[in-house]
Write a protein that holds these residues in place. Structure first.
Motif, PDB file in Angstrom:
ATOM      1  N   PHE A  75       0.923  -1.259  -0.022  1.00 48.27           N
ATOM      2  CA  PHE A  75      -0.022  -0.080  -0.211  1.00 48.27           C
ATOM      3  C   PHE A  75       0.876   1.243  -0.013  1.00 48.27           C
ATOM      4  N   VAL A  76       1.892   1.097   0.954  1.00 48.50           N
ATOM      5  CA  VAL A  76       2.735   2.524   1.012  1.00 48.50           C
ATOM      6  C   VAL A  76       3.609   2.724  -0.248  1.00 48.50           C
ATOM      7  N   GLN A  91       2.432  12.781 -18.293  1.00 51.83           N
ATOM      8  CA  GLN A  91       0.946  13.241 -18.818  1.00 51.83           C
ATOM      9  C   GLN A  91      -0.182  12.251 -18.221  1.00 51.83           C
ATOM     10  N   TYR A  92      -1.053  12.932 -17.925  1.00 43.83           N
ATOM     11  CA  TYR A  92      -2.535  12.366 -17.801  1.00 43.83           C
ATOM     12  C   TYR A  92      -2.556  11.816 -16.343  1.00 43.83           C
ATOM     13  N   THR A  93      -1.350  11.918 -15.395  1.00 41.21           N
ATOM     14  CA  THR A  93      -1.390  11.279 -13.955  1.00 41.21           C
ATOM     15  C   THR A  93      -2.475  12.276 -13.288  1.00 41.21           C
ATOM     16  N   ALA A  94      -2.418  13.454 -13.607  1.00 43.62           N
ATOM     17  CA  ALA A  94      -3.374  14.174 -12.908  1.00 43.62           C
ATOM     18  C   ALA A  94      -4.786  14.091 -13.204  1.00 43.62           C
ATOM     19  N   VAL A  95      -5.138  13.505 -14.135  1.00 39.76           N
ATOM     20  CA  VAL A  95      -6.627  13.212 -14.525  1.00 39.76           C
ATOM     21  C   VAL A  95      -7.153  12.042 -13.718  1.00 39.76           C
ATOM     22  N   PHE A  96      -6.459  11.197 -13.302  1.00 37.79           N
ATOM     23  CA  PHE A  96      -6.765  10.165 -12.197  1.00 37.79           C
ATOM     24  C   PHE A  96      -6.238  10.061 -10.641  1.00 37.79           C
ATOM     25  N   TRP A  97      -5.284  11.096 -10.528  1.00 40.95           N
ATOM     26  CA  TRP A  97      -4.670  10.970  -9.431  1.00 40.95           C
ATOM     27  C   TRP A  97      -5.699  11.495  -8.176  1.00 40.95           C
ATOM     28  N   ASP A  98      -6.677  12.213  -8.358  1.00 38.43           N
ATOM     29  CA  ASP A  98      -7.388  12.452  -7.214  1.00 38.43           C
ATOM     30  C   ASP A  98      -8.231  11.124  -6.952  1.00 38.43           C
ATOM     31  N   ASP A  99      -8.839  10.564  -8.050  1.00 42.60           N
ATOM     32  CA  ASP A  99      -9.623   9.439  -7.525  1.00 42.60           C
ATOM     33  C   ASP A  99      -8.930   8.218  -7.048  1.00 42.60           C
ATOM     34  N   LEU A 100      -7.678   8.111  -7.555  1.00 37.62           N
ATOM     35  CA  LEU A 100      -6.940   7.039  -7.182  1.00 37.62           C
ATOM     36  C   LEU A 100      -6.302   7.326  -5.738  1.00 37.62           C
ATOM     37  N   VAL A 101      -6.019   8.437  -5.448  1.00 31.70           N
ATOM     38  CA  VAL A 101      -5.740   8.573  -3.988  1.00 31.70           C
ATOM     39  C   VAL A 101      -6.766   8.420  -2.927  1.00 31.70           C
ATOM     40  N   GLY A 102      -7.998   8.469  -3.168  1.00 31.83           N
ATOM     41  CA  GLY A 102      -9.068   8.141  -2.499  1.00 31.83           C
ATOM     42  C   GLY A 102      -9.487   6.623  -2.704  1.00 31.83           C
ATOM     43  N   PHE A 103      -9.113   5.992  -3.761  1.00 38.96           N
ATOM     44  CA  PHE A 103      -9.659   4.520  -3.903  1.00 38.96           C
ATOM     45  C   PHE A 103      -8.647   3.688  -3.194  1.00 38.96           C
ATOM     46  N   ILE A 104      -7.243   3.830  -3.420  1.00 36.45           N
ATOM     47  CA  ILE A 104      -6.325   2.888  -2.785  1.00 36.45           C
ATOM     48  C   ILE A 104      -6.457   2.690  -1.390  1.00 36.45           C
ATOM     49  N   PRO A 105      -6.531   3.711  -0.581  1.00 40.50           N
ATOM     50  CA  PRO A 105      -6.810   3.404   0.867  1.00 40.50           C
ATOM     51  C   PRO A 105      -8.230   2.548   0.972  1.00 40.50           C
ATOM     52  N   LYS A 106      -9.256   2.822   0.486  1.00 41.24           N
ATOM     53  CA  LYS A 106     -10.226   2.028   0.617  1.00 41.24           C
ATOM     54  C   LYS A 106     -10.135   0.665   0.186  1.00 41.24           C
ATOM     55  N   VAL A 156     -17.626  -9.641   3.822  1.00 44.34           N
ATOM     56  CA  VAL A 156     -17.703  -9.338   2.497  1.00 44.34           C
ATOM     57  C   VAL A 156     -18.699  -8.002   2.171  1.00 44.34           C
ATOM     58  N   LEU A 157     -19.667  -8.005   2.862  1.00 39.21           N
ATOM     59  CA  LEU A 157     -20.572  -6.851   2.440  1.00 39.21           C
ATOM     60  C   LEU A 157     -19.738  -5.593   3.271  1.00 39.21           C
ATOM     61  N   ILE A 158     -19.153  -5.641   4.151  1.00 43.17           N
ATOM     62  CA  ILE A 158     -18.328  -4.502   4.886  1.00 43.17           C
ATOM     63  C   ILE A 158     -17.176  -4.228   3.749  1.00 43.17           C
ATOM     64  N   ALA A 159     -16.406  -4.956   3.046  1.00 45.11           N
ATOM     65  CA  ALA A 159     -15.562  -4.923   2.348  1.00 45.11           C
ATOM     66  C   ALA A 159     -16.232  -4.326   1.078  1.00 45.11           C
ATOM     67  N   LEU A 160     -17.092  -4.872   0.567  1.00 45.69           N
ATOM     68  CA  LEU A 160     -17.814  -3.998  -0.436  1.00 45.69           C
ATOM     69  C   LEU A 160     -18.263  -2.593  -0.450  1.00 45.69           C
ATOM     70  N   SER A 161     -18.813  -2.508   1.011  1.00 47.75           N
ATOM     71  CA  SER A 161     -18.984  -1.052   1.112  1.00 47.75           C
ATOM     72  C   SER A 161     -18.014  -0.041   1.105  1.00 47.75           C
ATOM     73  N   GLN A 162     -16.782  -0.626   1.466  1.00 53.46           N
ATOM     74  CA  GLN A 162     -15.654   0.283   1.561  1.00 53.46           C
ATOM     75  C   GLN A 162     -15.089   0.650   0.201  1.00 53.46           C
ATOM     76  N   ILE A 163     -15.455   0.003  -0.998  1.00 48.80           N
ATOM     77  CA  ILE A 163     -15.044   0.279  -2.336  1.00 48.80           C
ATOM     78  C   ILE A 163     -16.173   0.778  -3.160  1.00 48.80           C
ATOM     79  N   GLY A 164     -17.143   1.144  -2.166  1.00 53.38           N
ATOM     80  CA  GLY A 164     -18.083   2.154  -3.076  1.00 53.38           C
ATOM     81  C   GLY A 164     -19.346   1.303  -3.601  1.00 53.38           C
ATOM     82  N   VAL A 165     -19.624  -0.044  -3.249  1.00 55.33           N
ATOM     83  CA  VAL A 165     -20.740  -0.690  -3.603  1.00 55.33           C
ATOM     84  C   VAL A 165     -21.813   0.139  -2.945  1.00 55.33           C
ATOM     85  N   ALA A 166     -23.242   0.113  -3.495  1.00 58.99           N
ATOM     86  CA  ALA A 166     -24.316   0.688  -2.970  1.00 58.99           C
ATOM     87  C   ALA A 166     -24.729   0.223  -1.614  1.00 58.99           C
ATOM     88  N   THR A 167     -24.829   1.016  -0.560  1.00 62.30           N
ATOM     89  CA  THR A 167     -25.074   0.633   0.765  1.00 62.30           C
ATOM     90  C   THR A 167     -26.592  -0.181   0.574  1.00 62.30           C
TER      91      THR A 167
END
Length: 256
Positions: A75-76, A91-106, A156-167
């Motif tokens: 992870f680190v 190039q193009y790193t900034a396009v997905f950087w914000d989303d990726l920074v939020g997704f990797i910890p989840k 599994v349900l808790i893990a799925l909720s962490q990655i954005g599956v509909a509550t």
């Protein structure tokens, strides 16, 4: 001379990115070592000893503690890679950087939750088996597995909720699972519930006691033990463990 010119032509930001990668590599190694020691000192290896996940990890030449520690190191390092890409101004790193920074910890938290769920489920199965060891009914064998897979399902349900599956979808799935669990438990454990009801009645009315010679169906012998679920009778050569529901179904005769 050519090498020096080549090195001189490399942008400074690339050197900085390389430095970030090296620092991240060292930091990830330190995180792995520190987390492994912390988990070991917390007594985690003893707590998970004997679980199916730990046995599988041993067969792979690793352990649960080592897997969790390595995941934290990965992870680190992954975060460091993207920091380095940003520093290098790829190039193009900034396009997905914000989303990726939020997704990797989840994603990391979801992976940890799954591992913890598997380990806790295995441990729950062992504990339930230990508690039910004295009950000599085949129906109780389903209870440890129900407990294990219930823990798995919730994890599994808790893990799925962490990655954005509909509550809402997760809540519906949990409700469906709970209903299915209740229905399956009633079907699978109905004979045991019948034995428990019959055993409670027999203990209250004391229709027979320890030391009485009885005949239950085709079995005849001396009563050795009576509990809520079964009656133990013993003859000269054999011991019979009769579910209490069969006492009601087949009747009992006391030999005088």
């Amino acid at each position: 001379m050519q090498i020096e010119r080549l090195l001189a032509g490399i942008p400074t930001r690339w050197w900085l990115a390389l430095g970030v990668l090296l620092i991240g590599l060292v930091l990830s190694y330190v995180v792995v070592v520190v987390n492994r020691r912390l988990l070991a000192r917390a007594g985690v290896p003893n707590l998970i000893e004997g679980t199916a996940f730990e046995r599988m990890a041993r067969e792979l030449g690793s352990s649960t503690v080592a897997i969790v520690a390595k995941l934290s190191g990965y992870f680190v390092f992954v975060l460091t890679v993207f920091v380095a890409l940003t520093v290098a101004n790829i190039q193009y790193t900034a396009v997905f950087w914000d989303d990726l920074v939020g997704f990797i910890p989840k994603l990391f938290v979801a992976a940890i939750i799954l591992i913890v769920g598997i380990v806790v489920g295995d441990k729950t199965q062992l504990l339930v088996q230990e508690q039910l060891r004295g009950i000599k009914l085949p129906e109780v064998n389903v209870l440890p597995k129900l407990a294990k897979y219930s823990v798995f399902y919730v994890a599994v349900l808790i893990a799925l909720s962490q990655i954005g599956v509909a509550t809402l979808a997760l809540i519906v799935l949990l409700g469906v699972y709970a209903l299915a669990l209740v229905a399956f438990s009633l079907v699978a454990l109905w004979p045991m519930l019948q034995s428990a009801a019959a055993g409670t009645y027999l203990l209250l009315t004391q229709a027979y006691g320890i030391g009485d010679e009885v005949r239950i169906g085709d079995h005849r012998g001396i009563v050795q033990e009576i509990d809520v679920f079964v009656t133990h009778i013993e003859s000269d050569e054999e011991e019979y463990i009769v579910p209490n529901r069969k006492v009601f179904q087949q009747g009992i005769a006391r030999i005088r």
